[in-house]
Write a protein that holds these residues in place. Sequence first.
Motif, PDB file in Angstrom:
ATOM      1  N   THR A 244       0.367 -14.516  -8.259  1.00 38.18           N
ATOM      2  CA  THR A 244       0.926 -15.611  -7.448  1.00 38.18           C
ATOM      3  C   THR A 244       2.342 -15.241  -7.018  1.00 38.18           C
ATOM      4  OG1 THR A 244      -0.359 -17.164  -8.752  1.00 38.18           O
ATOM      5  CG2 THR A 244       1.359 -18.088  -7.357  1.00 38.18           C
ATOM      6  N   PRO A 245       2.488 -14.588  -5.876  1.00 37.18           N
ATOM      7  CA  PRO A 245       3.840 -14.281  -5.391  1.00 37.18           C
ATOM      8  C   PRO A 245       4.411 -15.442  -4.564  1.00 37.18           C
ATOM      9  CG  PRO A 245       2.221 -13.219  -4.001  1.00 37.18           C
ATOM     10  CD  PRO A 245       1.453 -13.990  -5.036  1.00 37.18           C
ATOM     11  N   ILE A 246       5.546 -15.986  -4.992  1.00 38.47           N
ATOM     12  CA  ILE A 246       6.266 -17.048  -4.282  1.00 38.47           C
ATOM     13  C   ILE A 246       5.330 -18.226  -3.973  1.00 38.47           C
ATOM     14  CG2 ILE A 246       7.967 -17.486  -2.448  1.00 38.47           C
ATOM     15  CD1 ILE A 246       8.142 -14.544  -1.980  1.00 38.47           C
ATOM     16  N   GLY A 247       4.548 -18.622  -4.963  1.00 35.19           N
ATOM     17  CA  GLY A 247       3.701 -19.790  -4.806  1.00 35.19           C
ATOM     18  C   GLY A 247       2.421 -19.568  -4.031  1.00 35.19           C
ATOM     19  N   LEU A 248       2.154 -18.351  -3.522  1.00 34.23           N
ATOM     20  CA  LEU A 248       0.946 -18.056  -2.756  1.00 34.23           C
ATOM     21  C   LEU A 248       0.019 -17.221  -3.623  1.00 34.23           C
ATOM     22  CD1 LEU A 248       2.567 -17.175   0.704  1.00 34.23           C
ATOM     23  CD2 LEU A 248       1.593 -19.354  -0.013  1.00 34.23           C
ATOM     24  N   GLU A 249      -1.118 -17.767  -3.978  1.00 31.81           N
ATOM     25  CA  GLU A 249      -2.052 -17.076  -4.868  1.00 31.81           C
ATOM     26  C   GLU A 249      -2.811 -16.007  -4.092  1.00 31.81           C
ATOM     27  OE1 GLU A 249      -5.486 -18.214  -8.195  1.00 31.81           O
ATOM     28  OE2 GLU A 249      -4.677 -19.728  -6.805  1.00 31.81           O
ATOM     29  N   ARG A 250      -2.931 -14.831  -4.690  1.00 33.40           N
ATOM     30  CA  ARG A 250      -3.630 -13.704  -4.086  1.00 33.40           C
ATOM     31  C   ARG A 250      -4.552 -13.050  -5.139  1.00 33.40           C
ATOM     32  NH1 ARG A 250      -2.229 -15.723  -0.117  1.00 33.40           N
ATOM     33  NH2 ARG A 250      -1.167 -14.835   1.688  1.00 33.40           N
ATOM     34  N   GLY A 251      -5.655 -12.446  -4.628  1.00 39.22           N
ATOM     35  CA  GLY A 251      -6.559 -11.678  -5.483  1.00 39.22           C
ATOM     36  C   GLY A 251      -6.605 -10.229  -5.018  1.00 39.22           C
ATOM     37  N   PHE A 252      -6.985  -9.320  -5.923  1.00 39.68           N
ATOM     38  CA  PHE A 252      -6.996  -7.900  -5.557  1.00 39.68           C
ATOM     39  C   PHE A 252      -8.179  -7.196  -6.217  1.00 39.68           C
ATOM     40  CE2 PHE A 252      -4.400  -8.245  -9.353  1.00 39.68           C
ATOM     41  CZ  PHE A 252      -4.846  -7.220 -10.162  1.00 39.68           C
ATOM     42  N   ILE A 253      -8.620  -6.111  -5.553  1.00 36.85           N
ATOM     43  CA  ILE A 253      -9.657  -5.206  -6.048  1.00 36.85           C
ATOM     44  C   ILE A 253      -9.052  -3.803  -6.077  1.00 36.85           C
ATOM     45  CG2 ILE A 253     -11.887  -4.143  -5.518  1.00 36.85           C
ATOM     46  CD1 ILE A 253     -12.808  -6.758  -4.387  1.00 36.85           C
ATOM     47  N   LEU A 254      -9.294  -3.071  -7.165  1.00 33.97           N
ATOM     48  CA  LEU A 254      -8.670  -1.767  -7.373  1.00 33.97           C
ATOM     49  C   LEU A 254      -9.569  -0.649  -6.851  1.00 33.97           C
ATOM     50  CD1 LEU A 254      -7.373  -2.377 -10.998  1.00 33.97           C
ATOM     51  CD2 LEU A 254      -6.094  -2.564  -8.855  1.00 33.97           C
ATOM     52  N   LEU A 255      -8.908   0.419  -6.316  1.00 34.66           N
ATOM     53  CA  LEU A 255      -9.581   1.626  -5.860  1.00 34.66           C
ATOM     54  C   LEU A 255      -8.960   2.840  -6.564  1.00 34.66           C
ATOM     55  CD1 LEU A 255     -10.012   1.323  -1.963  1.00 34.66           C
ATOM     56  CD2 LEU A 255     -11.724   0.922  -3.737  1.00 34.66           C
ATOM     57  N   ALA A 256      -9.828   3.760  -6.987  1.00 37.68           N
ATOM     58  CA  ALA A 256      -9.350   5.028  -7.544  1.00 37.68           C
ATOM     59  C   ALA A 256      -9.236   6.037  -6.421  1.00 37.68           C
ATOM     60  CB  ALA A 256     -10.309   5.519  -8.618  1.00 37.68           C
ATOM     61  N   ASP A 257      -8.489   7.103  -6.679  1.00 37.06           N
ATOM     62  CA  ASP A 257      -8.387   8.139  -5.650  1.00 37.06           C
ATOM     63  C   ASP A 257      -9.730   8.829  -5.475  1.00 37.06           C
ATOM     64  OD1 ASP A 257      -8.553   9.581  -7.953  1.00 37.06           O
ATOM     65  OD2 ASP A 257      -6.683  10.674  -7.692  1.00 37.06           O
ATOM     66  N   ASP A 258      -9.847   9.680  -4.498  1.00 38.96           N
ATOM     67  CA  ASP A 258     -11.122  10.301  -4.167  1.00 38.96           C
ATOM     68  C   ASP A 258     -11.627  11.220  -5.277  1.00 38.96           C
ATOM     69  OD1 ASP A 258     -10.117  13.252  -2.638  1.00 38.96           O
ATOM     70  OD2 ASP A 258      -8.708  11.658  -3.146  1.00 38.96           O
ATOM     71  N   GLN A 259     -10.775  11.566  -6.279  1.00 37.41           N
ATOM     72  CA  GLN A 259     -11.182  12.407  -7.396  1.00 37.41           C
ATOM     73  C   GLN A 259     -11.436  11.585  -8.666  1.00 37.41           C
ATOM     74  OE1 GLN A 259      -8.277  15.520  -7.849  1.00 37.41           O
ATOM     75  NE2 GLN A 259      -8.567  16.291  -5.745  1.00 37.41           N
ATOM     76  N   GLY A 260     -11.182  10.294  -8.611  1.00 37.17           N
ATOM     77  CA  GLY A 260     -11.464   9.410  -9.741  1.00 37.17           C
ATOM     78  C   GLY A 260     -10.535   9.569 -10.916  1.00 37.17           C
ATOM     79  N   ARG A 261      -9.301  10.016 -10.703  1.00 36.05           N
ATOM     80  CA  ARG A 261      -8.388  10.277 -11.811  1.00 36.05           C
ATOM     81  C   ARG A 261      -7.576   9.049 -12.215  1.00 36.05           C
ATOM     82  NH1 ARG A 261      -5.166  15.224  -9.253  1.00 36.05           N
ATOM     83  NH2 ARG A 261      -5.116  13.615  -7.623  1.00 36.05           N
ATOM     84  N   GLU A 262      -7.156   8.260 -11.249  1.00 37.63           N
ATOM     85  CA  GLU A 262      -6.268   7.130 -11.538  1.00 37.63           C
ATOM     86  C   GLU A 262      -6.442   6.066 -10.447  1.00 37.63           C
ATOM     87  OE1 GLU A 262      -2.355   8.750 -11.443  1.00 37.63           O
ATOM     88  OE2 GLU A 262      -2.522   9.473  -9.379  1.00 37.63           O
TER      89      GLU A 262
END
Length: 365
Positions: free
Chosen positions: A107-125
Amino acid sequence: MTSSILTLPFRIVFGIVKFFLYPWYIRWIFRLPWIVYLGLAAGVGYLAYQEYVNYRFNVFEAGYQISEGVPDPTPLSKWNGVSNVYSNDEVHVSGLYFSALPQGEFTPIGLERGFILLADDQGREVKAALVVRPNDLPRLQRQLEAQGGGERIAVNVNGTLSRSSDWLSAIETELLVMNLPGSPELVVIEPFLGNRADALHDAAEKTFGMVSVLGGLAGLLAFLGAARLLVSSNARSKSSEHQSQKSGQEVHEDRQGKQPMQKDRPTDGAPTASPWGVFQPQPRDTDAKPQPSRMVKPQPPGQAKANTAKPKREEIPAEPAFKSVFPGGGSAFRFKTADQIIKQTFGARSGLKPRAKPAKISKGA
């Protein structure tokens, strides 16, 4: 007493609303001179015009960006924040989507947000975080899953780079809570949901909001300035009118003070009034001798007649007969007396008496 008790809760509620909506530290804004309001309106109006110019440029650039087409995708393992960012901060990256990776919200500055994570193309991080509104998370997930199958899906994501440091710090904090390895060069992206052209047009149109805000503020300031001007002009006119009435009243009172006091005339049947009060007629003594109204100095009879006789009109002597100086009595030239010259010049005689000739003294006397 009952009415005051009933109005007490209303006063309390009104005081609370006034404290929050009209606090003391902003009341000075509504007490400025009208010229200040108009100056602020002009300044804010200029800023609104500049924002409108930016809005028109964003719309033009969005049309040009659409005509250029989608840029080639860049692998997250080779992505660079300087060379791989295009017009209007557009990015196109390729990475790996793991369905087992958890999703998060912040919740940045009162505005709620959602996120989905992506790994790099090699799957390391974890190298990218795709940020959308919480109710758009299922749509984004379906869009990613549509690009492949299984628990590890190679995806391409087209969107806009977010440069908000608040979003970046909030996502990094969530990664620490989830105990996930995050890249020191984490990329925050707002992906396009649906058609790219529509998303670019919508992003350009959203910049018009600042134009509306500044334009409305400029209009409000101009309205306050005009209202203050009308109020001040009415106050000056009323003050001048009151001053003129006051001066006229003072002049009238001054004139009344200089005039003598006059009492009302007596009514019918009442004795005649006088400045010293009501006149009371005194009974007349018939036995007493009448007193003269004033003292008259006696004069001799001859002198009295002389004063009453009309003054006689002084007779002007007739003009002397004409006497010619030429032999034989010629009339080509003749002498004129002073009365004749005055009468010829001014139309009247002088009225001077001829000087009496001195009497001749005989020699035998």
